[in-house]
Design an enzyme around this catalytic site. Structure first.
Site, PDB file in Angstrom:
ATOM      1  N   ASP A   1      10.747   7.217  11.092  1.00 28.07           N
ATOM      2  CA  ASP A   1      10.920   6.030  10.271  1.00 28.07           C
ATOM      3  C   ASP A   1      10.077   6.299   9.019  1.00 28.07           C
ATOM      4  O   ASP A   1       9.200   7.157   9.045  1.00 28.07           O
ATOM      5  CB  ASP A   1      10.402   4.808  11.038  1.00 28.07           C
ATOM      6  CG  ASP A   1      10.390   3.569  10.191  1.00 28.07           C
ATOM      7  OD1 ASP A   1      11.416   3.312   9.547  1.00 28.07           O
ATOM      8  OD2 ASP A   1       9.374   2.867  10.172  1.00 28.07           O
TER       9      ASP A   1
ATOM     10  N   ASP B   1       7.035   2.539  13.672  1.00 26.18           N
ATOM     11  CA  ASP B   1       5.899   1.626  13.818  1.00 26.18           C
ATOM     12  C   ASP B   1       6.251   0.147  13.831  1.00 26.18           C
ATOM     13  O   ASP B   1       5.485  -0.661  14.320  1.00 26.18           O
ATOM     14  CB  ASP B   1       4.864   1.884  12.732  1.00 26.18           C
ATOM     15  CG  ASP B   1       5.275   1.252  11.422  1.00 26.18           C
ATOM     16  OD1 ASP B   1       6.489   1.306  11.108  1.00 26.18           O
ATOM     17  OD2 ASP B   1       4.427   0.705  10.726  1.00 26.18           O
TER      18      ASP B   1
ATOM     19  N   CYS C   1     -20.685  -6.654  19.705  1.00 23.88           N
ATOM     20  CA  CYS C   1     -19.865  -7.842  19.488  1.00 23.88           C
ATOM     21  C   CYS C   1     -19.716  -8.609  20.797  1.00 23.88           C
ATOM     22  O   CYS C   1     -19.756  -9.842  20.812  1.00 23.88           O
ATOM     23  CB  CYS C   1     -18.474  -7.455  19.018  1.00 23.88           C
ATOM     24  SG  CYS C   1     -18.456  -6.458  17.555  1.00 23.88           S
TER      25      CYS C   1
END
Lengths: 773, 65
Positions: free
Chosen positions: A480, A671, A78
């Site tokens: 979480d 997150d 890339c």
């Protein structure tokens, strides 16, 4: 080819003769998600001077320079493709991509080409580029890195030279050496050591001076003392041509320590880079509506009370109220809620959330500093500054050690002054040098570097030095829910067929109806359905309720049960409705055909991970911003007893602080943006690799692999490294305790001291290397 | 062993040159990206280096201008 877009990309690549890309690429490129025309329109905004002033540097004449963040760079091919493609554009004088950071710098002649053309060129080959303000922090990091590199070079090369001369002098000691040559070699060693001490080791002196100013005894104090005293004494010995020199120890020691610090700094920077991208939560542009006319403007130009049109898939640019339209909004990044919430006229929406279903018109109420997103950032800043500074084990030991050594050396010096004044200085000096805390100060960093290296290979990136030490002492793990214990997106959990049609058939019908929808529920259903599809005609979406359409001439409805029932089918009572789950119903004009139960599915490895953590003696708590029933369902599945639902970020923060008050060492794993302040407040925090950038920035560890079991490995590794650190400290202290009385009695020859010092450091390093196996 | 009085200072000069060279490399950003060059070397862009292709490319370029 999956679509015309991909074909256009391929055509552009082939037309430019860049087919080598396909030969070299090792990963598939990402699909461009937005339609090209819209994107072009947005990109042309970047040519506006008022927008450019933030990130474009004017150079001589019409030459300009900007930094870009490139999305979609997955492999070296890339990088190659982008560099070749952009460099081929007339007017671009420089384009270089940094493979490690996925950033690019571009230099162009504004008379020949505009920035938007360059960005468009990148878009045509399937990548997305955004200009960004390299910012103060990035520049700071760059100069810090370059400074550390130069220090390493000076100390490393210096150490090699001095060591070479030292070996000659040691050999000369036993085989006989010309006194003049020996004196000469000492002078050369002194000359090489001067830049090592004054330049390379200066960070230690600065930090030690800072410690002393705040009346602390950190690790840098003994380090500076050892380097400083050994250096001054050796200079003294060289000048008077008597006594012993320790230049080799000074330079080697500096080099070892600098290497450790350098590796630690690199890990920290890599994590820090992510925080730069936080700003991108807010869009760069917005569609402003004034006097019935739509105009695309830069988001920073928006004023209070401006009306803004937000199309499906676009991000809300600031806080405000919906004045027209009705849609579902994905606020998951901010609130942790996994299902998009329905919002209609008059309800407030938050900047940074994403419009999912249909176009809405909003009025801006809050901009800049007043928005909820900035308040979360402020909360994060505060939590980070309030973070308890954990006294490190080595620091604590070192503080005492230094005090004791200094007292002893003075006492010994005083004793010899009474009995043998001629030798008093040299003996107290040898006491200081023999007890040089080389091994002691290498004990902790060597083990930490070895352990963090091993963890990084596993996919757990350590971003702060204290993380492992604290992780080993953790007593409590707080999770979480969304995106951590669960995948963070809805998946089809169950299909309940009510007529005799098979599961695959109803799924196909549902997928056909949902084929045009962007809603997460739709995506989950399409994902679960077969590849070969039915085609629905006359599809219409009723916002917040569902879809309807014809397949083979029959009318179907898919959506909320009451909406579906309006067609004429009797939905009756069903078990699934009573559970607190997301249920989508499918019906034709006569019958209810099926119910689709969707849920944010728990990660496969979550249960085993929690069990393993419990076996390690850790308590587990679940803190979630999600609704009660969803949370308790997950908690039940995973056997978590201590679960709390519906918590706002500051409530989570209070919860963690309460735990810390009662003496727990808390590990927080999360997150989202909403977790960031909590992550910063917990003693150790782990962010998921796929989580928001701000979560990465505030975490001590980043779980790049997204494999929960690696957290267990992390805890085990942390405990092992703490054990190794203890062994190292005991060894280093033991060596010093043994050597001290001998030196105090004036029995240690300098070469013995040097060998002893190197050997004890070597033992410490080798012991630390055990962690990499 | 008198030669050492000459050789060691020469070594010192070389050392100075090595450090200067390294610092120059750091300053010019050669240590900014430690992964990229490792991949870049594998992309042999030697097509334009083959005389035939190079001539073709030069012709194309002339035409464009």
């Amino acid at each position: 080819m999956c679509c015309p877009g991909c074909q256009a990309v391929a055509n552009a690549i082939v037309a430019n003769g860049l087919t080598d890309f396909y030969k070299y690429r090792t990963e598939k490129s990402q699909n461009p998600q937005q339609s090209m025309d819209e994107l072009y329109e947005t990109l042309s905004l970047y040519d506006k001077p008022e927008l450019q002033k933030d990130f474009v540097k004017q150079e001589a004449g019409s030459l300009r320079q900007a930094s870009l963040i490139l999305e979609g760079i997955v492999c070296a091919a890339c990088v190659w493709l982008n560099e070749r493609h952009v460099m081929a554009l007339p007017g671009v004088s420089e384009f270089r991509i940094n493979y490690s950071s996925r950033r690019a710098t571009v230099k162009w002649d504004d008379d020949k080409i505009h920035l938007s053309d360059i960005l468009k060129a990148i878009t045509t080959i399937g990548y997305v580029a955004h200009p960004f303000d390299a910012g103060r922090q990035e520049k700071l990091h760059k100069s810090e890195r370059s400074r550390a590199m130069r220090g390493l070079a000076v100390s490393g090369l210096g150490a090699m030279q001095v060591m070479m001369l030292a070996v000659a002098m040691y050999a000369g000691e036993s085989q006989g050496m010309d006194a003049g040559l020996r004196h000469f070699m000492r002078w050369i060693s002194l000359l090489i050591t001067i830049p090592v001490v004054l330049y390379a080791a200066s960070p230690f002196f600065k930090s030690a001076w800072r410690d002393l100013k705040y009346r602390q005894l950190g690790m840098d104090v003994p380090v500076s003392l050892a380097i400083g005293i050994a250096f001054i004494a050796s200079c003294w010995a060289t000048l008077l041509n008597q006594g012993e020199v320790y230049f080799d120890s000074v330079t080697m020691f500096t080099f070892f320590l600098l290497t450790g610090r350098y590796l630690e700094m690199m890990a920290r920077h890599r994590a820090g880079q992510a925080s730069e991208e936080l700003i991108r939560l807010l869009p760069v542009t917005a569609t402003r509506v004034s006097e019935g006319e739509e105009q695309v403007v830069s988001a920073s130009e928006l004023q209070l009370a401006d009306l803004v049109r937000i199309k499906p898939g676009e991000t809300v640019p600031a806080d405000g109220v919906i004045v027209e339209g009705k849609s579902s909004i994905d606020e998951s990044l901010l609130t942790g809620e996994s299902v998009p919430v329905s919002r209609s006229e008059g309800s407030e929406i938050i900047g940074g959330s994403i419009n999912i279903e249909s176009p809405i018109l909003m009025r801006i109420d809050k901009i800049g500093e007043d928005t909820i997103l900035s308040s979360i950032v402020r909360l994060l800043d505060r939590a980070q500054t309030e973070k308890p500074r954990l006294a490190q084990l080595a620091d604590r030991v070192a503080g005492w050690f230094v005090a004791v050594i200094l007292l002893l050396a003075t006492a010994i010096g005083w004793y010899w002054w009474q009995h043998d004044p001629a030798n008093a200085f040299w003996i107290s000096l040898s006491v200081l040098v023999v007890t040089c805390p080389c091994a002691l100060s290498l004990a902790t960093p060597a083990a930490l570097v070895a352990a963090t290296g091993q963890l990084t290979r596993m996919g757990l990136l350590t971003t702060r030095g204290h993380a492992l030490e604290t992780l080993a002492r953790a007593t409590h793990v707080v999770f979480d829910k969304t995106g951590t214990l669960t995948h963070g997106r809805l998946q089809l959990e169950d299909v309940i067929t009510l007529q005799d049609q098979p599961r695959q058939q109803v799924l196909k019908i549902a997928a056909a109806l949902e084929s045009a929808s962007e809603h997460p529920l739709a995506k989950a259903i399409i994902e679960a359905a077969d590849k070969e599809q039915l085609t629905a005609t006359d599809i219409s979406a009723i916002t917040g309720r569902g879809m309807q359409g014809y397949i083979d001439g029959r009318l179907y409805r898919l959506g909320k049960p009451d909406f579906v029932a309006e067609l004429g089918a009797d939905i009756g009572q069903h078990e699934a409705f009573r559970q607190q789950k997301t249920v989508v119903a499918l019906a034709d004009e006569q019958h209810l055909l099926a119910l689709f139960v969707l849920a944010d599915v728990v990660r496969e490895d979550a249960y085993d991970t929690l069990q393993a953590l419990r076996d390690l003696g850790l308590n587990i708590t679940l803190l979630s911003g999600d609704q009660g029933p969803v949370v308790s369902h997950v908690a039940e599945q995973l056997g978590i007893e201590d679960a709390h639902a519906g918590l706002l970020p500051d409530q989570k923060l209070a919860h963690i602080q309460a735990m810390q008050q009662s003496g727990d060492v808390v590990v927080m794993i999360g997150d989202g943006v909403n977790d960031a302040p909590v992550l910063a407040a917990a003693q150790v925090s782990v962010a998921m690799g796929g989580g928001s950038q701000i979560a990465h920035a505030s975490a001590d560890l980043v779980l790049l692999s997204e494999q929960l079991p690696h957290i267990v490995d992390g805890v085990v590794m942390a405990r092992r490294s703490l054990a190794v650190i203890r062994q190292n400290l005991i060894w280093a202290l033991g060596y010093n305790l043994l050597a001290l009385p001998l030196a105090a009695m004036g029995m240690i020859a300098p070469w013995m001291a040097a060998i002893g010092m190197s050997a004890s450091s070597l033992v410490v390093v080798l012991n630390a290397l055990r962690l990499t196996r | 062993m008198n030669i050492l009085y000459l050789l060691i200072p020469i070594g010192l000069i070389i050392l100075g040159a090595a450090i200067w060279l390294f610092i120059w490399a750091v300053r010019s950003g050669q240590y900014e990206d430690l992964e990229g060059p490792a991949h870049r070397i594998l992309m042999d862009d030697d097509d334009p280096m083959i005389p035939e292709n190079a001539a073709k490319k030069a012709r194309e370029k002339k035409q464009q201008e």
